[in-house]
Scaffold this motif. Structure first.
Motif, mmCIF file in Angstrom:
data_model
loop_
_atom_site.group_PDB
_atom_site.id
_atom_site.type_symbol
_atom_site.label_atom_id
_atom_site.label_comp_id
_atom_site.label_asym_id
_atom_site.label_seq_id
_atom_site.Cartn_x
_atom_site.Cartn_y
_atom_site.Cartn_z
ATOM 1 N N GLN A 17 -18.774 21.294 -18.036
ATOM 2 C CA GLN A 17 -19.151 21.181 -19.219
ATOM 3 C C GLN A 17 -18.466 19.295 -19.329
ATOM 4 O O GLN A 17 -18.121 19.125 -18.577
ATOM 5 C CB GLN A 17 -18.212 22.446 -19.237
ATOM 6 N N TYR A 18 -19.014 19.655 -20.005
ATOM 7 C CA TYR A 18 -17.693 18.015 -20.571
ATOM 8 C C TYR A 18 -18.105 18.230 -22.388
ATOM 9 O O TYR A 18 -18.190 18.802 -23.148
ATOM 10 C CB TYR A 18 -19.325 16.756 -20.433
ATOM 11 N N THR A 19 -16.970 17.465 -22.346
ATOM 12 C CA THR A 19 -16.529 16.950 -24.105
ATOM 13 C C THR A 19 -16.701 15.432 -24.237
ATOM 14 O O THR A 19 -15.780 15.025 -23.501
ATOM 15 C CB THR A 19 -15.531 17.637 -25.108
ATOM 16 N N LEU A 21 -13.514 13.035 -26.248
ATOM 17 C CA LEU A 21 -12.438 13.560 -27.153
ATOM 18 C C LEU A 21 -11.856 12.217 -27.800
ATOM 19 O O LEU A 21 -12.222 10.851 -26.987
ATOM 20 C CB LEU A 21 -11.681 13.678 -25.846
ATOM 21 N N ASP A 25 -6.439 12.824 -30.252
ATOM 22 C CA ASP A 25 -6.407 14.468 -29.803
ATOM 23 C C ASP A 25 -5.935 14.417 -28.626
ATOM 24 O O ASP A 25 -5.896 15.416 -27.654
ATOM 25 C CB ASP A 25 -7.790 14.789 -29.585
ATOM 26 N N HIS A 68 -11.706 6.744 -26.524
ATOM 27 C CA HIS A 68 -12.178 7.566 -26.799
ATOM 28 C C HIS A 68 -12.192 8.032 -25.225
ATOM 29 O O HIS A 68 -11.615 7.448 -24.806
ATOM 30 C CB HIS A 68 -14.151 7.389 -27.270
ATOM 31 N N ASN A 153 -7.451 20.606 -25.676
ATOM 32 C CA ASN A 153 -8.416 19.841 -25.670
ATOM 33 C C ASN A 153 -9.460 21.272 -25.590
ATOM 34 O O ASN A 153 -10.591 20.891 -26.372
ATOM 35 C CB ASN A 153 -8.779 18.687 -25.292
ATOM 36 N N GLU A 156 -9.900 23.985 -27.577
ATOM 37 C CA GLU A 156 -10.946 24.171 -28.712
ATOM 38 C C GLU A 156 -12.553 22.939 -28.854
ATOM 39 O O GLU A 156 -13.291 23.360 -29.583
ATOM 40 C CB GLU A 156 -9.830 22.451 -29.829
ATOM 41 N N ASN A 157 -12.859 22.891 -27.668
ATOM 42 C CA ASN A 157 -13.579 22.587 -27.256
ATOM 43 C C ASN A 157 -14.586 23.473 -26.649
ATOM 44 O O ASN A 157 -15.492 23.214 -25.876
ATOM 45 C CB ASN A 157 -13.988 21.023 -26.242
ATOM 46 N N HIS A 158 -14.309 25.003 -26.402
ATOM 47 C CA HIS A 158 -14.802 25.855 -25.755
ATOM 48 C C HIS A 158 -14.854 25.778 -24.419
ATOM 49 O O HIS A 158 -15.621 26.413 -24.142
ATOM 50 C CB HIS A 158 -15.649 26.457 -26.826
ATOM 51 N N MET A 159 -14.378 25.273 -23.665
ATOM 52 C CA MET A 159 -14.352 25.047 -22.414
ATOM 53 C C MET A 159 -13.671 25.977 -21.800
ATOM 54 O O MET A 159 -12.676 26.261 -21.531
ATOM 55 C CB MET A 159 -13.258 23.938 -22.154
#
Length: 179
Positions: A17-19, A21, A25, A68, A153, A156-159
């Motif tokens: 998984q990745y996001t 940020l 945050d 970021h 984090n 909030e990012n459903h990881m």
């Protein structure tokens, strides 16, 4: 900021998984450092760990020079989650992925600062504190060493943070700004 080239590149790796940020945050917390000091056998023995990385405030200042961050995870299967040697043996693939992504980002005109999942293990024995780090360009301090708490984090990012006792999730956090 366009992250499409990064997304296109990282899909070739077994990233779970990745996001992306915003720096605003990311939570920095001195309590994380307290856990390092009390529970980690590498505390005070590695250039990638406290106190060598600086105070939490200094780490925050260093990270806030970027706009970021890319947070990503990979998964490894372990026969026994409580066997620390077996668990740590699975992190090498994640570290190799992290290094390749970091190299791509630098080549693609990004400035980056990379934190990874655990204390650096490039050298069999770290030179800290007697000599300078032998591999400062390759060494990635661990995320917790900077007092970073990623729980919010991740949620909030459903990881995922935990996948059962037969799986370990390794995380990296690469701070980014355009060159």
């Amino acid at each position: 900021m366009n992250f499409q080239s990064i997304e296109n590149y990282i899909t070739q790796f077994p990233i779970y998984q990745y996001t992306f940020l915003s720096i605003d945050d990311i939570e920095f917390n001195d309590k994380v450092r307290t856990i390092c000091k009390r529970e980690c056998p590498r505390y005070g023995k590695s250039w990638s760990c406290p106190p060598a990385v600086g105070t939490v405030d200094k780490c925050r200042e260093r990270c806030q020079q970027y706009t970021h961050a890319l947070l990503f995870s990979s998964v490894a299967e372990v026969p026994d989650y409580s066997n620390m040697d077996a668990l740590l043996a699975t992190k090498q693939e994640h570290e190799e992925i992290t290094a390749k992504i970091e190299a791509f980002l630098k080549q693609d005109a990004w400035r980056c600062y990379t934190l990874s999942t655990d204390s650096c293990s490039i050298c069999e024995k770290c030179t800290y504190p007697k000599k300078s780090c032998n591999h400062p360009d390759l060494m990635h301090p661990c995320i917790e060493s900077h007092g970073i708490l990623l729980t919010k984090n991740i949620e909030e990012n459903h990881m995922d943070y935990y996948m059962g006792e037969q799986m370990v999730l390794w995380f990296s956090l690469i701070f980014l700004r355009e060159a």
